[in-house]
Design a protein around this motif. Sequence first.
Motif, PDB file in Angstrom:
ATOM      1  N   ALA A  56       0.757  -1.157  -0.230  1.00 25.85           N
ATOM      2  CA  ALA A  56      -0.009   0.074  -0.057  1.00 25.85           C
ATOM      3  C   ALA A  56       0.739   1.167   0.077  1.00 25.85           C
ATOM      4  O   ALA A  56       0.470   2.232  -0.806  1.00 25.85           O
ATOM      5  CB  ALA A  56      -0.927  -0.001   1.238  1.00 25.85           C
ATOM      6  N   GLY A  57       1.821   1.189   0.798  1.00 29.83           N
ATOM      7  CA  GLY A  57       2.844   2.304   0.821  1.00 29.83           C
ATOM      8  C   GLY A  57       3.625   2.899  -0.472  1.00 29.83           C
ATOM      9  O   GLY A  57       3.796   3.832  -0.936  1.00 29.83           O
ATOM     10  N   ASP A  58       3.899   1.713  -1.033  1.00 28.49           N
ATOM     11  CA  ASP A  58       4.547   1.419  -2.480  1.00 28.49           C
ATOM     12  C   ASP A  58       3.858   2.093  -3.333  1.00 28.49           C
ATOM     13  O   ASP A  58       3.956   2.864  -4.379  1.00 28.49           O
ATOM     14  CB  ASP A  58       4.922   0.123  -2.822  1.00 28.49           C
ATOM     15  CG  ASP A  58       6.239  -0.236  -1.868  1.00 28.49           C
ATOM     16  OD1 ASP A  58       6.893   0.609  -1.386  1.00 28.49           O
ATOM     17  OD2 ASP A  58       6.258  -1.384  -1.671  1.00 28.49           O
ATOM     18  N   CYS A  59       2.243   1.809  -3.356  1.00 24.26           N
ATOM     19  CA  CYS A  59       1.175   2.177  -4.173  1.00 24.26           C
ATOM     20  C   CYS A  59       1.255   3.717  -4.134  1.00 24.26           C
ATOM     21  O   CYS A  59       1.275   4.509  -5.098  1.00 24.26           O
ATOM     22  CB  CYS A  59       0.133   1.494  -4.058  1.00 24.26           C
ATOM     23  SG  CYS A  59      -1.253   1.956  -5.285  1.00 24.26           S
ATOM     24  N   PHE A  60       1.151   4.064  -2.959  1.00 23.77           N
ATOM     25  CA  PHE A  60       1.107   5.612  -2.807  1.00 23.77           C
ATOM     26  C   PHE A  60       2.168   6.097  -3.460  1.00 23.77           C
ATOM     27  O   PHE A  60       2.183   7.304  -4.023  1.00 23.77           O
ATOM     28  CB  PHE A  60       1.027   5.954  -1.083  1.00 23.77           C
ATOM     29  CG  PHE A  60       0.967   7.231  -0.851  1.00 23.77           C
ATOM     30  CD1 PHE A  60      -0.212   7.859  -0.515  1.00 23.77           C
ATOM     31  CD2 PHE A  60       1.974   8.211  -0.870  1.00 23.77           C
ATOM     32  CE1 PHE A  60      -0.518   9.394  -0.454  1.00 23.77           C
ATOM     33  CE2 PHE A  60       2.092   9.432  -0.474  1.00 23.77           C
ATOM     34  CZ  PHE A  60       0.984  10.166  -0.377  1.00 23.77           C
ATOM     35  N   VAL A  61       3.464   5.729  -2.926  1.00 22.87           N
ATOM     36  CA  VAL A  61       4.679   6.634  -3.658  1.00 22.87           C
ATOM     37  C   VAL A  61       4.678   6.328  -5.130  1.00 22.87           C
ATOM     38  O   VAL A  61       4.956   7.743  -5.639  1.00 22.87           O
ATOM     39  CB  VAL A  61       5.844   5.789  -2.968  1.00 22.87           C
ATOM     40  CG1 VAL A  61       7.257   6.324  -3.789  1.00 22.87           C
ATOM     41  CG2 VAL A  61       6.075   5.959  -1.674  1.00 22.87           C
ATOM     42  N   GLY A  62       4.512   5.391  -5.779  1.00 21.68           N
ATOM     43  CA  GLY A  62       4.471   5.185  -7.033  1.00 21.68           C
ATOM     44  C   GLY A  62       3.195   6.258  -7.812  1.00 21.68           C
ATOM     45  O   GLY A  62       3.759   6.799  -8.983  1.00 21.68           O
ATOM     46  N   ALA A  63       2.186   6.269  -7.223  1.00 18.87           N
ATOM     47  CA  ALA A  63       0.974   6.941  -7.887  1.00 18.87           C
ATOM     48  C   ALA A  63       1.604   8.504  -7.396  1.00 18.87           C
ATOM     49  O   ALA A  63       1.173   9.245  -8.698  1.00 18.87           O
ATOM     50  CB  ALA A  63      -0.262   6.514  -7.326  1.00 18.87           C
ATOM     51  N   LEU A  64       1.944   8.804  -6.729  1.00 22.04           N
ATOM     52  CA  LEU A  64       2.354  10.034  -6.222  1.00 22.04           C
ATOM     53  C   LEU A  64       3.536  10.649  -7.311  1.00 22.04           C
ATOM     54  O   LEU A  64       3.611  11.796  -7.888  1.00 22.04           O
ATOM     55  CB  LEU A  64       2.945  10.350  -4.851  1.00 22.04           C
ATOM     56  CG  LEU A  64       3.237  11.697  -4.468  1.00 22.04           C
ATOM     57  CD1 LEU A  64       1.949  12.645  -4.247  1.00 22.04           C
ATOM     58  CD2 LEU A  64       3.946  11.985  -3.118  1.00 22.04           C
ATOM     59  N   ALA A  65       4.502   9.968  -7.460  1.00 23.82           N
ATOM     60  CA  ALA A  65       5.507  10.308  -8.478  1.00 23.82           C
ATOM     61  C   ALA A  65       4.963  10.437  -9.767  1.00 23.82           C
ATOM     62  O   ALA A  65       5.236  11.363 -10.370  1.00 23.82           O
ATOM     63  CB  ALA A  65       6.516   9.195  -8.374  1.00 23.82           C
ATOM     64  N   SER A  66       4.001   9.476 -10.200  1.00 22.93           N
ATOM     65  CA  SER A  66       3.408   9.575 -11.367  1.00 22.93           C
ATOM     66  C   SER A  66       2.688  11.065 -11.759  1.00 22.93           C
ATOM     67  O   SER A  66       2.694  11.669 -12.539  1.00 22.93           O
ATOM     68  CB  SER A  66       2.421   8.609 -11.919  1.00 22.93           C
ATOM     69  OG  SER A  66       1.200   8.608 -11.061  1.00 22.93           O
ATOM     70  N   GLN A  67       1.983  11.448 -10.852  1.00 23.87           N
ATOM     71  CA  GLN A  67       1.047  12.800 -10.951  1.00 23.87           C
ATOM     72  C   GLN A  67       2.288  13.802 -10.867  1.00 23.87           C
ATOM     73  O   GLN A  67       2.066  14.869 -11.387  1.00 23.87           O
ATOM     74  CB  GLN A  67       0.301  12.757  -9.647  1.00 23.87           C
ATOM     75  CG  GLN A  67      -0.800  11.642  -9.753  1.00 23.87           C
ATOM     76  CD  GLN A  67      -1.469  11.614 -11.074  1.00 23.87           C
ATOM     77  OE1 GLN A  67      -2.227  12.441 -11.596  1.00 23.87           O
ATOM     78  NE2 GLN A  67      -1.074  10.406 -11.758  1.00 23.87           N
ATOM     79  N   LEU A  68       3.102  13.804  -9.918  1.00 28.67           N
ATOM     80  CA  LEU A  68       4.148  14.916  -9.910  1.00 28.67           C
ATOM     81  C   LEU A  68       4.910  14.883 -11.354  1.00 28.67           C
ATOM     82  O   LEU A  68       5.116  15.969 -11.715  1.00 28.67           O
ATOM     83  CB  LEU A  68       5.222  14.548  -8.784  1.00 28.67           C
ATOM     84  CG  LEU A  68       4.780  14.648  -7.543  1.00 28.67           C
ATOM     85  CD1 LEU A  68       5.760  14.322  -6.684  1.00 28.67           C
ATOM     86  CD2 LEU A  68       4.167  16.216  -7.159  1.00 28.67           C
ATOM     87  N   ALA A  69       5.252  13.718 -11.816  1.00 29.01           N
ATOM     88  CA  ALA A  69       5.748  13.980 -13.438  1.00 29.01           C
ATOM     89  C   ALA A  69       5.023  14.364 -14.353  1.00 29.01           C
ATOM     90  O   ALA A  69       5.095  14.753 -15.190  1.00 29.01           O
ATOM     91  CB  ALA A  69       6.132  12.334 -13.852  1.00 29.01           C
ATOM     92  N   ASN A  70       3.522  14.393 -14.114  1.00 24.09           N
ATOM     93  CA  ASN A  70       2.458  14.921 -14.966  1.00 24.09           C
ATOM     94  C   ASN A  70       2.429  16.276 -14.697  1.00 24.09           C
ATOM     95  O   ASN A  70       1.446  17.202 -15.503  1.00 24.09           O
ATOM     96  CB  ASN A  70       1.143  14.166 -14.637  1.00 24.09           C
ATOM     97  CG  ASN A  70       1.068  12.776 -15.722  1.00 24.09           C
ATOM     98  OD1 ASN A  70       1.625  12.927 -16.699  1.00 24.09           O
ATOM     99  ND2 ASN A  70       0.165  11.945 -15.277  1.00 24.09           N
ATOM    100  N   GLY A  71       2.976  16.954 -13.672  1.00 21.61           N
ATOM    101  CA  GLY A  71       2.968  18.271 -13.420  1.00 21.61           C
ATOM    102  C   GLY A  71       1.905  18.825 -12.493  1.00 21.61           C
ATOM    103  O   GLY A  71       1.323  19.905 -12.524  1.00 21.61           O
ATOM    104  N   ARG A  72       1.106  17.620 -11.866  1.00 22.05           N
ATOM    105  CA  ARG A  72      -0.015  17.793 -11.051  1.00 22.05           C
ATOM    106  C   ARG A  72       0.252  18.792  -9.725  1.00 22.05           C
ATOM    107  O   ARG A  72       1.463  18.662  -9.173  1.00 22.05           O
ATOM    108  CB  ARG A  72      -0.866  16.703 -10.522  1.00 22.05           C
ATOM    109  CG  ARG A  72      -1.316  15.926 -11.629  1.00 22.05           C
ATOM    110  CD  ARG A  72      -2.399  16.512 -12.605  1.00 22.05           C
ATOM    111  NE  ARG A  72      -3.329  16.943 -11.933  1.00 22.05           N
ATOM    112  CZ  ARG A  72      -4.239  17.916 -12.160  1.00 22.05           C
ATOM    113  NH1 ARG A  72      -4.017  18.550 -13.249  1.00 22.05           N
ATOM    114  NH2 ARG A  72      -5.368  18.161 -11.492  1.00 22.05           N
ATOM    115  N   PRO A  73      -0.553  19.518  -9.133  1.00 18.41           N
ATOM    116  CA  PRO A  73      -0.203  20.460  -7.883  1.00 18.41           C
ATOM    117  C   PRO A  73      -0.165  19.094  -6.661  1.00 18.41           C
ATOM    118  O   PRO A  73      -0.890  18.002  -6.951  1.00 18.41           O
ATOM    119  CB  PRO A  73      -1.455  21.195  -7.753  1.00 18.41           C
ATOM    120  CG  PRO A  73      -2.022  21.369  -9.123  1.00 18.41           C
ATOM    121  CD  PRO A  73      -1.814  20.130  -9.802  1.00 18.41           C
TER     122      PRO A  73
END
Length: 311
Positions: A248-265
């Motif tokens: 679950a923690g890894d899912c959070f990290v990977g999903a967050l990284a993906s959104q930061l790479a997409n330029g999301r706030p």
Amino acid sequence: MGRVFVAGSINMDVVATAERHPRVGETVAGEAVLYFPGGKGANQAVASAKQGVPTTLIGRLGTDAFGQELRTFLAAQGVDLAFVKDTAGTHSGTAIITIANADNTIVVVPGANAQVDANDVAAPVLAKGDVAVSQFEIPLPTISAFFRRARAAGATTVLNPAPAKQVDKDLLDLVDILILNETELGVLTGAELSDSDTPARFAEAARSLARGKIVCVTLGRRGVLALVENQPLLVAGREVKAVDTTGAGDCFVGALASQLANGRPLRDALTYANIAASICVQRMGAAPSMPTAQEVGAVLSASRPGEGRDP
């Protein structure tokens, strides 16, 4: 769109399920034994790739049967494996996991993961707008080398200091975003913390780690507390019935990284990652339980129809 580069571990998770965890010296009857691709690096890379973001994994596998299975699985998830080496003379990383009542205990045997070195992380070419992610299942000097290269390229560095261990200030100074749970926060700060503490207590502890970086403390069903320029930002979690919290923690990290790479706030990215993790815990296994962008989007639209627009 930026890209996500994950330098980290790749494991086969051998999972035993039981009604309860054994006490020290005790044997209990299990219900099933299952095999799932895992490892914090692989989990985070899969979580990112399944959001449709170009994701590269940097790591090592043994030349055993587990290694072949793991490579096949990761390729099928859309993860770029150009920088994953097969390493002779050692086994692929393996995790022995016991699950009882949705809680888990884990013993990790590093194998090839322990041989990931500075030359491995020097091979990929990062650029401004990319996100570089790592964890503590590969050697710390390798992580430092990876983050120095990422910083020089203008990429954002994200560290998940798990499994928790003491780390020197020089490595932490290379981190832009630190993502950790309350246990890891306690180890890094020396603070006595529990999952029932108030967000203010976690914020107080996290301030000693901030030093110009964003610190995100994941709080399970309570959501996540982010410390941004020393100001707390609390993003609520999502109540679900957990089946398996592994990954679950890894899912959070990977999903967050993906959104930061997409330029999301950041707030939008944290909300997105919370939802992704809430879907993950409703399934068995680590890497196989990572949700797709469509699955996260469906929950996001149903819970907050206006979510996804910049404030």
